[in-house]
Structure formats: structure tokens, C-alpha cells
Design an enzyme around this catalytic site. Structure first.
Site, PDB file in Angstrom:
ATOM      1  N   HIS A 216     -25.041  22.051  -6.555  1.00  0.00           N
ATOM      2  CA  HIS A 216     -25.657  21.586  -5.307  1.00  0.00           C
ATOM      3  C   HIS A 216     -24.652  21.311  -4.196  1.00  0.00           C
ATOM      4  O   HIS A 216     -24.985  20.678  -3.219  1.00  0.00           O
ATOM      5  CB  HIS A 216     -26.540  20.355  -5.539  1.00  0.00           C
ATOM      6  CG  HIS A 216     -27.417  20.471  -6.747  1.00  0.00           C
ATOM      7  ND1 HIS A 216     -28.387  21.441  -6.858  1.00  0.00           N
ATOM      8  CD2 HIS A 216     -27.442  19.786  -7.904  1.00  0.00           C
ATOM      9  CE1 HIS A 216     -28.983  21.321  -8.034  1.00  0.00           C
ATOM     10  NE2 HIS A 216     -28.423  20.333  -8.691  1.00  0.00           N
TER      11      HIS A 216
ATOM     12  N   PRO B 185     -30.970   8.512   2.299  1.00  0.00           N
ATOM     13  CA  PRO B 185     -30.187   7.819   3.305  1.00  0.00           C
ATOM     14  C   PRO B 185     -31.039   7.410   4.498  1.00  0.00           C
ATOM     15  O   PRO B 185     -31.650   8.251   5.154  1.00  0.00           O
ATOM     16  CB  PRO B 185     -29.157   8.866   3.722  1.00  0.00           C
ATOM     17  CG  PRO B 185     -29.494  10.123   2.975  1.00  0.00           C
ATOM     18  CD  PRO B 185     -30.841   9.957   2.421  1.00  0.00           C
ATOM     19  N   GLU B 186     -31.064   6.126   4.756  1.00  0.00           N
ATOM     20  CA  GLU B 186     -31.688   5.599   5.960  1.00  0.00           C
ATOM     21  C   GLU B 186     -30.545   5.191   6.895  1.00  0.00           C
ATOM     22  O   GLU B 186     -29.394   5.511   6.624  1.00  0.00           O
ATOM     23  CB  GLU B 186     -32.620   4.433   5.608  1.00  0.00           C
ATOM     24  CG  GLU B 186     -33.658   4.824   4.552  1.00  0.00           C
ATOM     25  CD  GLU B 186     -34.640   3.709   4.194  1.00  0.00           C
ATOM     26  OE1 GLU B 186     -35.018   2.940   5.074  1.00  0.00           O
ATOM     27  OE2 GLU B 186     -35.001   3.613   3.009  1.00  0.00           O
TER      28      GLU B 186
ATOM     29  N   ARG C 269     -32.083  18.230  -3.629  1.00  0.00           N
ATOM     30  CA  ARG C 269     -33.445  18.679  -3.286  1.00  0.00           C
ATOM     31  C   ARG C 269     -33.495  19.602  -2.074  1.00  0.00           C
ATOM     32  O   ARG C 269     -34.539  20.145  -1.763  1.00  0.00           O
ATOM     33  CB  ARG C 269     -34.340  17.459  -3.085  1.00  0.00           C
ATOM     34  CG  ARG C 269     -34.621  16.749  -4.398  1.00  0.00           C
ATOM     35  CD  ARG C 269     -35.343  15.444  -4.210  1.00  0.00           C
ATOM     36  NE  ARG C 269     -36.727  15.631  -3.842  1.00  0.00           N
ATOM     37  CZ  ARG C 269     -37.569  14.629  -3.608  1.00  0.00           C
ATOM     38  NH1 ARG C 269     -37.148  13.383  -3.724  1.00  0.00           N
ATOM     39  NH2 ARG C 269     -38.808  14.862  -3.276  1.00  0.00           N
TER      40      ARG C 269
END
Length: 274
Positions: A93, A2-3, A112
Site C-alpha cells: 500500500h 485523519p481529522e 483503502r
DNA sequence: CTAACTCCCTGATAGC
DNA sequence: TGCTATCAGGGAGTTA
């Protein structure tokens, strides 16, 4: 992942279903994220509290509570923040689950675990130092050619690395740095010392154009990103250079090149970008 | 000081 | 099928 456009899309999706809600309970997994999950503070300051607002600074989401506490969330590379209806089984997750009083559950999912969550206690706790060092918001009033020229003085790094430097300008990661430089007609390897005022103006305009269009498209989904409703973005259909090594430039037909800058894949059209 | 490299972590994919 | 290597959208810490 995500930017700025993705984080902003998530922010806008959170507002209608989170602001005004009471967070009844917070359930966490045992795994640590980039930072340890502040379980005690979540219990003390977030559980039972009501959400006042959701803001964004750089790629951080700031969830402000009525009691003055602030949740500081960062999605890292693969973080997701999305609503699920009550009773949806916990998936792999899913690290943090916020149970709301509107029959929804907000989940922080991160394969991650490069994402992070921090809680600032009411009154006494300020934002981490990193926030004081952040550069301009690219869609804000301080992002201008004179500002960039000032920040670039006596520096030599490639323009692409400069655009990805959060002390200069925030929210621009690898995908959008590449796309902005294509729109601005500048090779990613160009040293910042070689840019003229007019070229910096193109950087400013290109940044705003690309980021605004990406927000309008709901962000870019390459693999993991989804918005707060678990839907993909579609700016990936608009990408001009990112990930297009060897393909034809959509503008001139030349073959898109790939180079590595500071360990990051960088894409450009050798004839459109100088 | 700047710039570049390394590492945190998991999963997808390519190549043998 | 299975193993290994490489790569991935972020960012902080270390090194030169």
C-alpha cells in the site's frame, strides 16, 4: 482516520524535513486512489522541484513548490504520509514515494485508497471548487457562535451531523464531533434549530478545546494513524465517549450510549449531555 | 434547497 | 479452520 488534529500533526512533522528539500524523483504504484494519480504532472512539475512550504486547509495538505506548483494531498480514511530512510523496502500500500535530497523518502501509504493526490500546475491552475465551498477553520478567527447560528438558520439536522459538515466547519470527523459534543454537554441528536446562543458558545469553546488538546497529544490512533515519523498519537487515552459504548462516563459514571446518525456511530453520556 | 443514503476500498473482528 | 457478515476515522454523488 485523519481529522484536523492528525493532519495538522503531520503538517508540523513534514515542515522540518521537507521544506527546502529538492524532490529528486517521484515513484508511483499502479493503483488508483480516490482520484487517478497525476503521474505526468508529478513528473513535469514536482520532480526536480524544491519545496517552499506546507500548509493545511481543512483536512487537505498543500505542499507548495518554488516553481509555483502545488501538491494537494488528502489522506481519506487510512492514508499515511511519513518519512523513511533511503533504502527501506517498499511496503504494501505504498502508493507514492518522494525521494528527497536529504537521504529520506516521503511515502504516501493508503490501505483503502480513499485518499487522493492532485497537482496544480504553476500559474494557471487554481484550487478545485471544493475549496471555495469550505466552511470555517475551527481554530481560526471566523469560527464563532454568531457564524454557527447564521449557518444553522432554517436547518434541522442533528448538531453532530452539522459539525461534520465541511461547508459549515472543516476538519471535524466522527471521533472529534462526538468528543466535542460531550465537552459541550449537548446530545448528538439535538436539532441545530433548538440551540441557544449560550449553547453555541459552548460548541465553539468545546471544539477549540478538544482539537487543541488532540493536537498537543499528536492526534488519535485507533488503528492506522501515525505521524510523519511513523509514531502513534495518544489522544485515544483522553477519549470521553468515542468507542466507549456501555462503559462508565468518566464524569458521572452513567453508561455511555450509542446511536447511529446518518450511518455513523455516535456516542454520548445520557446524563451529561442534553 | 436540505438531509439521508450509497458507494468507493481493504482489513480486522465476531459469529456460526 | 473457514466462511460470511459487519464495521471502520472521509467525502462525493444521488435520491427523496
Amino acid at each position: 482516520m485523519p481529522e484536523l488534529p492528525e493532519v495538522e500533526t503531520i503538517r508540523r512533522g513534514l515542515i522540518p524535513r521537507l521544506v527546502g528539500c529538492t524532490i529528486i524523483r517521484v515513484v508511483t504504484s499502479n493503483r488508483r486512489l480516490r482520484l487517478p494519480v497525476p503521474r505526468a504532472k508529478l513528473k513535469a512539475w514536482v520532480e526536480g522541484g524544491q519545496v517552499k512550504s506546507v500548509d493545511r486547509r481543512a483536512k487537505y495538505l498543500l505542499v507548495r513548490m518554488n516553481n509555483g506548483a502545488v501538491l494537494v494531498l488528502h489522506l481519506g480514511m487510512t492514508g499515511r504520509l511519513a518519512f523513511f530512510t533511503n533504502g527501506t523496502p517498499r511496503g504494501p500500500h505504498d502508493h507514492i514515494r518522494f525521494f528527497l535530497d536529504n537521504s529520506l523518502e516521503l511515502r504516501f501509504n493508503d490501505v483503502r485508497r480513499f485518499g487522493s493526490i492532485q497537482v496544480l500546475a504553476p500559474e494557471n491552475e487554481k484550487l478545485p471548487q471544493i475549496f471555495a465551498d469550505l466552511g470555517a477553520e475551527p481554530l481560526g478567527p471566523n469560527f464563532s457562535a454568531p457564524y454557527l447560528m447564521k449557518m444553522a438558520r432554517k436547518r434541522t439536522k442533528p448538531i453532530k451531523n452539522f459539525l461534520m459538515d465541511a461547508k459549515v466547519v472543516v476538519g471535524i470527523g466522527n471521533i472529534y464531533a462526538n468528543e466535542i459534543l460531550f465537552v459541550a454537554g449537548i446530545k448528538p441528536t439535538r436539532g441545530v434549530g433548538t440551540l441557544t446562543r449560550a449553547t453555541w458558545e459552548r460548541v465553539v469553546r468545546g471544539s477549540r478545546e478538544v482539537l487543541e488538546q488532540a493536537i498537543a497529544c499528536g492526534g488519535t490512533t485507533i488503528s492506522d494513524y501515525v505521524n510523519s515519523s511513523n509514531e502513534m498519537g495518544y489522544f485515544q487515552c483522553e477519549l470521553k465517549v468515542y468507542g466507549r459504548t456501555g462503559e462508565a462516563c468518566k464524569s458521572c459514571g452513567s453508561m455511555i450510549s450509542r446511536v447511529v446518525l446518518s450511518g455513523r456511530a455516535s456516542f454520548f453520556c445520557p446524563s451529561c449531555q442534553k
